[in-house]
Design an enzyme around this catalytic site. Structure first.
Site, PDB file in Angstrom:
ATOM      1  CD  GLU A 131      45.377  34.507  47.020  1.00 12.18           C
ATOM      2  OE1 GLU A 131      46.038  33.992  46.114  1.00 12.18           O
ATOM      3  OE2 GLU A 131      45.289  35.743  47.176  1.00 12.18           O
ATOM      4  CD  GLU A 189      48.398  33.388  42.920  1.00  6.85           C
ATOM      5  OE1 GLU A 189      47.792  32.891  43.895  1.00  6.85           O
ATOM      6  OE2 GLU A 189      48.437  34.617  42.709  1.00  6.85           O
ATOM      7  CG  ASP A 210      39.953  36.944  43.209  1.00 10.39           C
ATOM      8  OD1 ASP A 210      38.908  37.567  42.989  1.00 10.39           O
ATOM      9  OD2 ASP A 210      40.044  35.698  43.158  1.00 10.39           O
ATOM     10  CD  GLU A 211      46.346  37.854  44.160  1.00  6.47           C
ATOM     11  OE1 GLU A 211      46.061  37.864  45.364  1.00  6.47           O
ATOM     12  OE2 GLU A 211      46.872  36.873  43.589  1.00  6.47           O
ATOM     13  CD1 TRP A 265      36.711  35.613  39.857  1.00  8.33           C
ATOM     14  CD2 TRP A 265      37.703  33.726  39.137  1.00  8.33           C
ATOM     15  NE1 TRP A 265      38.013  35.613  40.308  1.00  8.33           N
ATOM     16  CE2 TRP A 265      38.651  34.471  39.867  1.00  8.33           C
ATOM     17  CE3 TRP A 265      38.103  32.515  38.586  1.00  8.33           C
ATOM     18  CZ2 TRP A 265      39.961  34.049  40.065  1.00  8.33           C
ATOM     19  CZ3 TRP A 265      39.419  32.079  38.782  1.00  8.33           C
ATOM     20  CH2 TRP A 265      40.327  32.851  39.516  1.00  8.33           C
ATOM     21  CG  HIS A 293      44.321  33.460  42.469  1.00 13.41           C
ATOM     22  ND1 HIS A 293      44.768  34.425  43.336  1.00 13.41           N
ATOM     23  CD2 HIS A 293      42.988  33.707  42.307  1.00 13.41           C
ATOM     24  CE1 HIS A 293      43.769  35.214  43.684  1.00 13.41           C
ATOM     25  NE2 HIS A 293      42.671  34.796  43.070  1.00 13.41           N
ATOM     26  CB  THR A 350      49.985  39.072  43.994  1.00 13.63           C
ATOM     27  OG1 THR A 350      49.137  39.510  45.053  1.00 13.63           O
ATOM     28  CG2 THR A 350      51.042  38.168  44.548  1.00 13.63           C
ATOM     29  CD  GLU A 405      46.637  39.020  49.038  1.00 11.47           C
ATOM     30  OE1 GLU A 405      46.525  39.007  47.812  1.00 11.47           O
ATOM     31  OE2 GLU A 405      46.383  38.027  49.748  1.00 11.47           O
ATOM     32  CG  HIS A 434      42.591  38.619  48.690  1.00  8.79           C
ATOM     33  ND1 HIS A 434      43.103  37.591  47.954  1.00  8.79           N
ATOM     34  CD2 HIS A 434      41.275  38.322  48.877  1.00  8.79           C
ATOM     35  CE1 HIS A 434      42.150  36.695  47.707  1.00  8.79           C
ATOM     36  NE2 HIS A 434      41.035  37.127  48.247  1.00  8.79           N
TER      37      HIS A 434
HETATM   38 FE   LIG Z   1      46.852  37.023  47.021  1.00  7.32          FE
HETATM   39 FE   LIG Z   2      46.759  34.869  44.376  1.00  7.68          FE
END
Ligand SMILES: [Fe+2]
Ligand SMILES: [Fe+2]
Length: 396
Positions: A176, A138, A261-262, A95, A179, A232, A229, A265
């Site tokens: 990242e 971020e 996403d976090e 995305w 974000h 977040t 991670e 990760h």
């Molecule tokens: Fe992150």
């Molecule tokens: Fe992030």
């Protein structure tokens, strides 16, 4: 350690932002004092600190991993290629912020912006403060890429190094980067926040760096990032939930997609630490205990807006009060990682390793007990203005 723990202020206001006193690290060959500055006056004299606010940093310990352990990371390269890089998403399938924002090339752009602004009107000030704080965190991404590149044995030596560690660091940064970009554009379009103050805070924060006490040590670094991670992931998940409650479904989607996403990760970083436990259980459990003793500092703990000397603390309290990121979350993450890495079941440890194991396995319940006690005490609330929302005050 009991003494150290009880001397800590686990009152929720302090919990997220106060670090343990620096631990003398006998393993470290290189120890030097970084400039330790502290601002005493409440009134901030900007002219005296044009680039960075007065903040205390820890004793700077460097290169604490024994040099022979560099080999471990070299020997893990094939494994990392197959097991870690798979957690990156191909860019063509990723995305982009553009997918979630009004399209400036479309006829309906102004209408979409109007709708965004209408929806965002329902967001209360305390929510905005927390969302802004998350966005600023971020946006300090250059610092985090720098941090990863301080780590011995895994750093990107050239800026285009082909090792899987370096590939990961660059591609992780690139993921990242979306974000802060997305949250920043959303908040800008909403018209609800003071962008100039926010931008100033970002500039101060990047200028200040961070002090998570990783000691160039990838054991500590990957334990830190596993924890962070997940933290977040939880925080963005909670801002998504609250956005939904306030009726802003688009914002909920934005925070939700970032949270996912976090999570990915977190999976990658915790897998690296899992592998380290397999290869070097003793060294890894000692590092885990070391990191937890020092406490996991949030990445934006040096934030400053040119006005509030305790800005990060105030932001942390707001996040705690709103239930976006709390002391309970901190304990839960720790407990989750202890389980994820099967720390309780480790065998064949040295005496120090066993002590470290006992310490980390018993820590989450202790944090919870202290937190409950702090919650039980009478809390005095304070009213704090935030420059990010034009100095409007929120109840902390
Ligand atoms: Fe992150
Ligand atoms: Fe992030």
């Amino acid at each position: 350690m009991a003494l150290k723990l009880t001397s800590l202020t686990f009152q929720h206001q302090k919990f997220l932002s106060v670090a343990l006193p620096p631990v003398t690290n006998l393993r470290a060959p290189n120890v030097f004092m970084a400039s330790t500055l502290r601002s005493c006056s409440k009134e901030v004299e900007n002219s005296k600190k044009p680039f960075s606010p007065a903040r205390e940093v820890h004793v700077q310990v460097t290169h604490s991993m024994p040099p022979q352990n560099m080999e471990i990371f070299k020997s893990m390269e094939d494994w990392a290629e197959k097991n870690i890089l798979v957690h990156l998403k191909p860019i063509e399938k990723s995305w982009q912020p553009h997918d979630f924002l009004p399209d400036p090339t479309s006829e309906g752009f102004f209408e979409q912006v109007k709708e965004l602004r209408e929806r965002s009107k329902a967001l209360p000030d305390d929510y905005l403060v927390v969302l802004v704080g998350d966005m600023i965190t971020e946006e300090a991404l250059p610092t985090y890429q720098t941090m990863l590149n301080t780590l011995d044995g895994v750093r990107d030596k050239t800026g285009a190094s082909p090792t899987p560690w370096a590939v990961w660091i660059r591609a992780w940064t690139a993921e990242e980067n979306r974000h802060g970009d997305l949250l920043n554009k959303y908040l800008y379009l909403s018209g609800r926040v003071d962008m100039k103050q926010i931008e100033k805070t970002i500039q101060y924060l990047i200028g200040s760096g961070m002090d998570p006490q990783m000691e160039n040590n990838p054991y500590l670094g990957f334990i830190y990032t596993s924890f962070q991670e997940r933290a977040t992931f939880i925080a963005h998940g909670n801002t998504a939930r609250l956005a939904k409650e306030h009726g802003d479904m688009k914002l909920a989607q934005i925070c939700g997609i970032i949270a996912s996403d976090e999570k990915r990760h977190e999976t990658a970083y915790s897998k690296i630490v899992e592998k380290l436990f397999e290869i070097d259980a003793d060294g890894t459990v000692l590092s885990f205990a070391d990191m937890m003793r020092k406490k996991i500092m949030m990445p934006a703990h040096l934030m400053y807006d040119g006005r509030d000397d305790n800005l990060f603390e105030h932001f942390s309290v707001a996040a705690q009060r709103l239930g976006v990121y709390t002391a309970k979350d901190y304990a839960n993450i720790l407990e989750f990682l202890v389980g994820r890495w099967n720390v309780e079941k480790l065998t064949g440890l040295s005496g120090d390793g066993r002590k470290a194991q006992e310490y980390v396995c018993g820590l989450a319940p202790r944090i919870r007990r202290l937190e409950e006690r702090a919650q039980g005490r009478a809390k005095q609330s304070s009213i704090i203005p935030f420059s990010w929302i034009f100095d409007r005050e929120i109840n902390l």
